[in-house]
Structure formats: C-alpha cells, structure tokens
Scaffold this motif. Sequence first.
Motif, PDB file in Angstrom:
ATOM      1  N   ARG A 210     -11.143  -9.778  36.269  1.00 52.78           N
ATOM      2  CA  ARG A 210     -11.351  -8.761  35.238  1.00 52.78           C
ATOM      3  C   ARG A 210     -11.487  -7.378  35.830  1.00 52.78           C
ATOM      4  NH1 ARG A 210     -15.561 -11.811  31.352  1.00 52.78           N
ATOM      5  NH2 ARG A 210     -14.002 -13.030  30.241  1.00 52.78           N
ATOM      6  N   ASP A 211     -12.041  -7.304  37.022  1.00 50.84           N
ATOM      7  CA  ASP A 211     -12.236  -5.987  37.631  1.00 50.84           C
ATOM      8  C   ASP A 211     -11.704  -5.993  39.065  1.00 50.84           C
ATOM      9  OD1 ASP A 211     -12.919  -3.460  38.246  1.00 50.84           O
ATOM     10  OD2 ASP A 211     -14.971  -3.584  37.514  1.00 50.84           O
ATOM     11  N   PRO A 212     -10.377  -6.011  39.191  1.00 55.27           N
ATOM     12  CA  PRO A 212      -9.786  -6.079  40.541  1.00 55.27           C
ATOM     13  C   PRO A 212     -10.140  -4.867  41.404  1.00 55.27           C
ATOM     14  CG  PRO A 212      -8.079  -5.776  38.859  1.00 55.27           C
ATOM     15  CD  PRO A 212      -9.348  -6.053  38.130  1.00 55.27           C
ATOM     16  N   ASP A 213     -10.347  -3.700  40.785  1.00 60.82           N
ATOM     17  CA  ASP A 213     -10.735  -2.528  41.586  1.00 60.82           C
ATOM     18  C   ASP A 213     -12.093  -2.750  42.240  1.00 60.82           C
ATOM     19  OD1 ASP A 213      -8.432  -1.032  41.013  1.00 60.82           O
ATOM     20  OD2 ASP A 213      -9.276  -0.391  39.097  1.00 60.82           O
ATOM     21  N   ALA A 214     -13.019  -3.312  41.485  1.00 55.79           N
ATOM     22  CA  ALA A 214     -14.356  -3.564  42.041  1.00 55.79           C
ATOM     23  C   ALA A 214     -14.261  -4.571  43.190  1.00 55.79           C
ATOM     24  CB  ALA A 214     -15.292  -4.080  40.948  1.00 55.79           C
ATOM     25  N   TRP A 215     -13.432  -5.598  43.012  1.00 56.37           N
ATOM     26  CA  TRP A 215     -13.285  -6.592  44.083  1.00 56.37           C
ATOM     27  C   TRP A 215     -12.673  -5.956  45.319  1.00 56.37           C
ATOM     28  CZ3 TRP A 215     -15.191 -10.563  46.213  1.00 56.37           C
ATOM     29  CH2 TRP A 215     -14.470 -11.316  47.136  1.00 56.37           C
ATOM     30  N   ARG A 216     -11.692  -5.063  45.124  1.00 51.08           N
ATOM     31  CA  ARG A 216     -11.080  -4.392  46.273  1.00 51.08           C
ATOM     32  C   ARG A 216     -12.082  -3.489  46.985  1.00 51.08           C
ATOM     33  NH1 ARG A 216      -5.636  -3.960  46.896  1.00 51.08           N
ATOM     34  NH2 ARG A 216      -5.734  -1.749  47.365  1.00 51.08           N
ATOM     35  N   VAL A 217     -12.944  -2.820  46.208  1.00 53.24           N
ATOM     36  CA  VAL A 217     -13.996  -2.003  46.834  1.00 53.24           C
ATOM     37  C   VAL A 217     -14.876  -2.885  47.711  1.00 53.24           C
ATOM     38  CG1 VAL A 217     -16.150  -0.764  46.352  1.00 53.24           C
ATOM     39  CG2 VAL A 217     -14.047  -0.121  45.152  1.00 53.24           C
ATOM     40  N   LEU A 218     -15.292  -4.032  47.175  1.00 48.86           N
ATOM     41  CA  LEU A 218     -16.236  -4.890  47.908  1.00 48.86           C
ATOM     42  C   LEU A 218     -15.589  -5.599  49.092  1.00 48.86           C
ATOM     43  CD1 LEU A 218     -18.194  -6.667  45.030  1.00 48.86           C
ATOM     44  CD2 LEU A 218     -19.020  -4.847  46.548  1.00 48.86           C
ATOM     45  N   HIS A 219     -14.422  -6.162  48.857  1.00 52.21           N
ATOM     46  CA  HIS A 219     -13.907  -7.087  49.870  1.00 52.21           C
ATOM     47  C   HIS A 219     -12.877  -6.456  50.796  1.00 52.21           C
ATOM     48  CE1 HIS A 219     -12.075 -10.964  51.359  1.00 52.21           C
ATOM     49  NE2 HIS A 219     -13.328 -11.033  51.703  1.00 52.21           N
ATOM     50  N   LEU A 220     -12.361  -5.300  50.417  1.00 51.90           N
ATOM     51  CA  LEU A 220     -11.374  -4.646  51.280  1.00 51.90           C
ATOM     52  C   LEU A 220     -11.918  -3.306  51.787  1.00 51.90           C
ATOM     53  CD1 LEU A 220      -8.502  -4.555  52.437  1.00 51.90           C
ATOM     54  CD2 LEU A 220      -7.744  -3.530  50.297  1.00 51.90           C
ATOM     55  N   HIS A 221     -12.082  -2.357  50.889  1.00 52.02           N
ATOM     56  CA  HIS A 221     -12.404  -0.998  51.326  1.00 52.02           C
ATOM     57  C   HIS A 221     -13.777  -0.876  51.973  1.00 52.02           C
ATOM     58  CE1 HIS A 221      -8.707  -0.023  49.448  1.00 52.02           C
ATOM     59  NE2 HIS A 221      -9.145  -0.205  48.214  1.00 52.02           N
ATOM     60  N   ALA A 222     -14.786  -1.576  51.428  1.00 47.36           N
ATOM     61  CA  ALA A 222     -16.137  -1.429  51.995  1.00 47.36           C
ATOM     62  C   ALA A 222     -16.185  -1.942  53.430  1.00 47.36           C
ATOM     63  CB  ALA A 222     -17.160  -2.174  51.140  1.00 47.36           C
ATOM     64  N   ARG A 223     -15.267  -2.843  53.766  1.00 42.93           N
ATOM     65  CA  ARG A 223     -15.295  -3.400  55.120  1.00 42.93           C
ATOM     66  C   ARG A 223     -14.346  -2.683  56.059  1.00 42.93           C
ATOM     67  NH1 ARG A 223     -15.491  -9.799  54.536  1.00 42.93           N
ATOM     68  NH2 ARG A 223     -13.240  -9.563  54.397  1.00 42.93           N
ATOM     69  N   THR A 224     -13.632  -1.705  55.547  1.00 43.88           N
ATOM     70  CA  THR A 224     -12.603  -1.042  56.345  1.00 43.88           C
ATOM     71  C   THR A 224     -13.031   0.356  56.778  1.00 43.88           C
ATOM     72  OG1 THR A 224     -11.072  -2.202  54.876  1.00 43.88           O
ATOM     73  CG2 THR A 224     -10.084  -0.671  56.399  1.00 43.88           C
TER      74      THR A 224
END
Lengths: 225, 225
Positions: B103-117
Amino acid sequence: MGAGKTKRMPRAVREQQMLDAAVRVFGRRGYMAASMDEIAELAGVSKPLVYLYLNSKDDLFTACIRREARALTEAVRAGVRPGLSADGQLWSGLRAFFTHTARDPDAWRVLHLHARTHGERFAAEVAAMREEIVAFVTQLIAAAARDAHRDPHLPEREVAGLAEALVGAAESLADWAGATEGVTARQAAATLMNFAWAGLGDLMAGRPWSEPEDAGPELPAQAAG
Amino acid sequence: MGAGKTKRMPRAVREQQMLDAAVRVFGRRGYMAASMDEIAELAGVSKPLVYLYLNSKDDLFTACIRREARALTEAVRAGVRPGLSADGQLWSGLRAFFTHTARDPDAWRVLHLHARTHGERFAAEVAAMREEIVAFVTQLIAAAARDAHRDPHLPEREVAGLAEALVGAAESLADWAGATEGVTARQAAATLMNFAWAGLGDLMAGRPWSEPEDAGPELPAQAAG
C-alpha cells in the motif's frame, strides 16, 4: 595494466595485498571511518602507491566490492554440485555460502553492510551480484521442481519468489551468524534447511501449504489480490 | 511542542502533511536527489516552514524513518491475532506485512533501501525497528513450538535463527513484490508460506530436516563446526 612487462606480476600481487588490507579496514571501520593511511600501512606499502595503483578511496572501495562479490558468487556456484539430490544441492550450496561468509566476515560486512550504506553507486555493484545469485538459485529451484514432478505445477513467478525468499533468508542468517558468538557455518546452514527445505520439498512434491480455516476474514480483494 | 496552545493542532497536522510529502519524495528520488523545494511544494507549505518545523533535511529524513518504522511494526503486530493456530498467525501476520508494504511502496523504499544507503545514523534507526520485529517473531515461533510439543526440543538459538530467516525472506520478497508488476500482497504472503511453513511446521512437530546421504564429504570440523 599500464605497467611495463617486468613489473606486471609484482603490481598484480601488490594490488591484491592492497585489496586484502582494504577489505579488512573497510569491513571493520566502515567506509567513512576507514583511512587510507591505515590501509597502506596494513598492506606494507606507501600511501602514494595505493593512490597510484587504485586511484581514489572510492575506486578502492569499488574494487573491494567487485572482488569480494566475485569470490562469493564463485564459492556458492562451486558449492552446488550438480549430481546431488535437490536437498543435497541446497545443503551443499548453503554450507558453501555460510562457510565463505564465516571465514571472511570483513568481506561479508563490506558487501552486505557497508556497500549498501554509502550511496547508490556502491549499492548498485552489490545489487548486480545479488541478481546473479538469485538467478542461479531460481534455475536450481526450477530444475529441482521439474525433476520432482514432470507436470510443471510451479509457475515461473512462484519460483522467482521462492528464490528471493531463500536469498533473503540466507543474507539475514549470515548477518546473524556473524554477530552471534558460537554460531557456526554448519549450524546456520542447518537452520535454514530446517526453515526452508520441508517447505520447498513439499511444494516440489505438489503439496503446497494450504490456508488454515481459522485465518480470519478476507482482506479486501483490491488490497490483497 | 514549542508552539503556543492555539497553534498546537495545526502544527501537528501540518507536520504530518510535511512527512507525508517527504516520504513520497524521499521514497521516489532517494535521499540525495530529494529536494526540500519539492517536499515543501507537495506539502503545500513554504520551504522556510519545513525548516522551522523539522530543522534540516537530515532531521526530516530521520522523522520519516521513525514514523514509517512505527507504522510498519504496528501493522505487523495488529495483523497477528493471538487466538489463531500457529500457521494462521503467521499467515495473518505476513498478509499484514505485505499489504502494508504494497500500500505504501514509498515508505517501504525509505525504510529498506534509502535509510540504509546514506550513512550509519539512518541505518541505525532502521536496525532498531528490525530488531523489534525479529524479537516479536522470535516470541511467536517459541510460543508455537511450545504449544506444538510440550517437550521444548527447539533451543533458543535455533528459534532466533528461524526468526532471522523469516524476517530476511519477508524483506526480500517485499522488495521483489514491489519491483514485479502484478505480484499482490496475498501472493507474496502465500509464496512465503509455501517456502517456510511446511519447514517450520515439520520442525515444530519434532521432524527436523535430515541430511541427505549424498551430501558429499564433510567440510573440516574447524570451518564447518
């Protein structure tokens, strides 16, 4: 590459020593805190020579990622012996993976932690390696499913999803084994077999998991598909 | 917090609007490429107001990570209903997880991709959330194993490893479902059940996977444990 004939071997050897040292230092300190002075000292060379051979901290880090990604991919490929049963292949491949990550925890930290924490360019290097491993595992699962029952019940997409699940579980367990005192490569591989094999095995034999009767109300079709 | 009595509600509401906009922009562009101008415009406020309320791009990104980490953790907890069978709990928890991330792919990308990069500070925020989810899953598996057989055959460490495997597999599948056209939350959850449940289920019933006879020569005890 650019060095003269008589220098070629020593340069190649020295570059590997620099990369060995860099993997140690990057793995332990992270990208930002790693110093080129420490890397040069550990490699037993001068700092200008590191820059001459590997150009910059960025390029050195990229070279470490590429070398370690190749080493890990090759270790996993070599671990999976084609003559084995499907669970024998998975077991030997997983042991190869966890043995490799346990033997060189700094290299694993470079690949799975630091390379993904310092910008999209490094993350893309690791993503390419991961895609290769997922593709390899996808082939293995598809081949095992074909062998298990002639009628290919498992759609391609389901196989791709299973491979993603397996790789994600293995990555997570490698981090955990590295951070947990006394967990061996063999134990980590056995835990993943316990977690995954009977599930995959049943699936390949045409016995998928079925939804329990007490699973509660359906989610709306739009959201849950 | 610091605002006067009459301003408190509007400020809280406006802050949430700013965070909504920031999650969209960070999720789609990544941390570096995201611009404060675009975030302010999407939130319908002036850029100075974003800085006044949330201080800096760093702090805004951190606030996004914290809010979305809390939302995800709460969605998973709410999805697992204690009255269900062990596989019913897992199935409902996984559907809640994949429904939330779909439902919120942007939030998932923030958590699992961008926050770790983008640096250890942001990565640590996400690591704290992950630890909480792993601890929650560990409790669930331990409780299910206790229910399944009174004699607790599963050592604590094995349960912790199983929880790590499950969380890693779920993360990997959420990335895959987000990147693959037409994979629904329900399909992702069913793939993970197919992968994992029969394995976990057999294990809890005291039927662990056993090593195949053709698994090849032992690795040296030191390395393989």
